[in-house]
Design an enzyme around this catalytic site. Sequence first.
Site, PDB file in Angstrom:
ATOM      1  N   LYS A  44     -12.309 -52.043  63.891  1.00 25.76           N
ATOM      2  CA  LYS A  44     -12.133 -52.160  62.434  1.00 25.76           C
ATOM      3  C   LYS A  44     -13.391 -52.757  61.813  1.00 25.76           C
ATOM      4  CE  LYS A  44     -10.135 -56.742  62.351  1.00 25.76           C
ATOM      5  NZ  LYS A  44      -9.187 -57.717  62.026  1.00 25.76           N
ATOM      6  N   LYS A  78     -16.008 -58.487  58.358  1.00 24.13           N
ATOM      7  CA  LYS A  78     -17.111 -59.153  57.683  1.00 24.13           C
ATOM      8  C   LYS A  78     -17.896 -60.067  58.610  1.00 24.13           C
ATOM      9  CE  LYS A  78     -13.781 -61.730  55.091  1.00 24.13           C
ATOM     10  NZ  LYS A  78     -12.850 -62.258  56.086  1.00 24.13           N
ATOM     11  N   LYS A 130      -9.968 -62.699  69.771  1.00 25.48           N
ATOM     12  CA  LYS A 130     -11.072 -63.610  69.435  1.00 25.48           C
ATOM     13  C   LYS A 130     -11.294 -64.644  70.527  1.00 25.48           C
ATOM     14  CE  LYS A 130     -11.799 -62.448  64.913  1.00 25.48           C
ATOM     15  NZ  LYS A 130     -11.581 -62.436  63.551  1.00 25.48           N
TER      16      LYS A 130
END
Length: 321
Positions: free
Chosen positions: A189, A192, A108
């Site tokens: 993956k 959301k 991230k």
Amino acid sequence: MTRLSGITPSGHVQLGNYLGAVRRWAAEREPADLFFVSDLHAMTTPPRPQRLRALTREQFAVLLAAGIDPDALFVQSDLAGELGALNWILECTCSYGEAARMIQFKEKGAGQESVRVGLLTYPVLMAADILLQGATQVPVGSDQDQHVELARTLARRFNANYGDVFAVPEAVVPKTAARVRDLADPSRKMEKSNQQSPGVVFVLDEPDVIRRKFRRAVTDGLDEVRYDPDGRPGVANLLEILAACTETSPYTAAESASTYAELKDAVAEAVIEELRPVRERARKLLDDLTELDRIRAHGAKRASERAQPRLQAALRVTGLR
Ligand code: TYM
């Protein structure tokens, strides 16, 4: 045994969250269970305040709709005081190198001009969630395994330095659907926060939307239904989702379809049936915000009471009290 786990309101609950985590939290009820919406964790990439509030409420409703006992549910920030105190103590138990080694932090933080300290210390707050409640089992998808491992390390180190205060938790990862992949890009993956991807299926999606997403799922040119996660990740992902919904193995699921088109239809219908009751219950719950707030307040009180003895012990043994 105390099970505890959380979900971050950084977007709408998606199929991976549901199959890899939430569904299992609801299925194997234990009296000491605790599950929560980890709104503090959403602050590392903060949605606008209004959206954060709405997503927190929506996730809380989805957890209830999935069948989690209302007594077992709370919202993380309702324990902000307790967690803030323990988080600091655990930050002072964790080395910079240990936090910086976390895969999620590297992924991230990569390519960003300015990385928030919160992104680095995110797993330490997770350790605070887990250790504060004395959790022994943490049911998660495989992406959170490393974070639970850090919580184990910090619990052991704290206990060795100051005396036995914390239980040493372990991650419990499912056999199928531990890592559901994005239908549009099976190399990543399902997430959301990846709202724009046409390959993320949300728990509250209408049946037609779900059908469309599965019809467009990326596979390969072979049109031979066989479970081969390394060689054919797109098809393997569909088979794992079908297996999780029908409670079989991906190998058995592969026998139920002979073409990719058949397989996609079968998975879409299985997912729609799996999610239908959850979607319907969640929509009803979201119509009565007073009742949701009542359940939230009750859960907060229970979780806070449970946390106190362990927090007080940690403050005492460190010499802070
Ligand atoms: P979060 O919100 O990213 O995910 C919630 C749960 O869903 C699982 N999961 C998946 N499982 C299978 N396939 C996927 N594609 C997939 N995507 C997500 C995750 O493994 C997780 O179990 N930091 C945590 C929340 C948290 C927490 C904690 C968890 C905060 N404190 C303490 C356990 C213990 C998170 O953001 O999860």
